[in-house]
Design an enzyme around this catalytic site. Sequence first.
Site, short mmCIF file in Angstrom:
data_model
loop_
_atom_site.label_atom_id
_atom_site.label_comp_id
_atom_site.label_asym_id
_atom_site.label_seq_id
_atom_site.Cartn_x
_atom_site.Cartn_y
_atom_site.Cartn_z
N HIS A 90 -1.24 9.56 4.28
CA HIS A 90 -0.87 8.16 4.48
C HIS A 90 -2.18 7.38 4.61
O HIS A 90 -3.03 7.74 5.44
CB HIS A 90 -0.08 8.00 5.77
CG HIS A 90 1.34 8.47 5.69
ND1 HIS A 90 1.70 9.71 5.23
CD2 HIS A 90 2.51 7.84 6.01
CE1 HIS A 90 3.02 9.83 5.27
NE2 HIS A 90 3.54 8.71 5.75
N GLU B 134 -1.81 1.82 4.73
CA GLU B 134 -0.51 1.26 5.14
C GLU B 134 -0.78 0.17 6.18
O GLU B 134 -0.56 -1.01 5.92
CB GLU B 134 0.40 2.34 5.72
CG GLU B 134 1.75 1.79 6.21
CD GLU B 134 2.59 2.82 6.97
OE1 GLU B 134 2.05 3.87 7.35
OE2 GLU B 134 3.79 2.54 7.20
ZN LIG Z 1 5.56 8.00 5.71
#
Ligand SMILES: [Zn+2]
Length: 364
Positions: free
Chosen positions: A197, A200
């Site tokens: 990730h 974000e």
């Molecule tokens: Zn996620």
Amino acid sequence: MNTLRELMAALPKAELHLHLEGSVMPLTLIELAAKNNIVLPEYAKPLDLYEFDKDLAAFLNVYNLVCESIVDHQDFERVTYECLANCHMNGARYVELFFSPQAHFKYGVSYATCLNGVVAGKNRAFEDLGIECQLIPGVNREKPADENLAFLHTILNTQRDQVVGIGLDYYENPFPPELHLETFQLAKEQGLRLTAHAGEAGPAENVQKSVDILGCERIDHGYHIVDSPDMLAEFSKGDIVFTVCPSTTTITTHWHDLADPQHAIKRMVEGGLKVMINSDDPPMMGTDLANEYVLLVEQMGFSLSDIKAFILNGVDAAWISEDKKAYWHKEWAKEIDDLFSKYTTNVQSNLAQSNSGGLVNHDQ
Ligand SMILES: [Zn+2]
């Protein structure tokens, strides 16, 4: 198949960015909490349990409560089966499923308990529904580097064929990718695939570092890459696929409006990045996979040919053999074309019917 929702649910799809614990339905959470003596916050209706402020930290508080409520083999099997049954209803044929073993450790639950339960649920879903699934234990970036390295050793010592890679997740901003370099290097050496990730809630440079330093092959989310025109241009020439999640952006990022022409996903696609579409934590984000595709068309203005490209990007990004990839690419493309033409024909004939008064009251 008359509605866009029916079309989107029927299309063959890969789901590569889905968290097991984030996919637990509220009624299941209530039952598991009662079984395991976990006290839930007060709620008027089950969905209230998934009401939280629109930011990543508030979301993670609720996520941890769900993790606390999943305790034994049977619980893990149940939530995995239900998660994959839901994917199946939404047209997913193949899932790479994140789960968060470290979130269960503090409640005395071992990695083996998590993994064995998840594998049992996944096997039962395959037997009943034919849905294929591989597993990605998520590494919590908030944990100290040595703790994550020890966790990787546990993964490797308990290795099972179903574990295909590792991911990096949890609160992004104070925990840049390079903190976990050693864990990612060793995982790669041991043949695990890598994703993270990034971008974000954190900056564009986390996307670059995840690829250049950690060696990630995919990026989960990645939205803040649009803040860097240079990086956008560079990644448009490469093969990195971004697993984006439209509904999540309205909650954990400042791109709350999917219809905004400046929305990150729109700019990523316009900038030439390869994206594919996912549901992340569906009940917590108030969505499901088919709905994510509906939103792309109805709110973000993407065309059916864009949808087809996103789905085939998902095949390209899947951690499966090259043979299987080539086969699904060809078969899914045919199936998608066929479903599109049936849908378009139905919509046109419904339109013609309504224009010719077909919807006028026939009771007279
Ligand atoms: Zn996620």
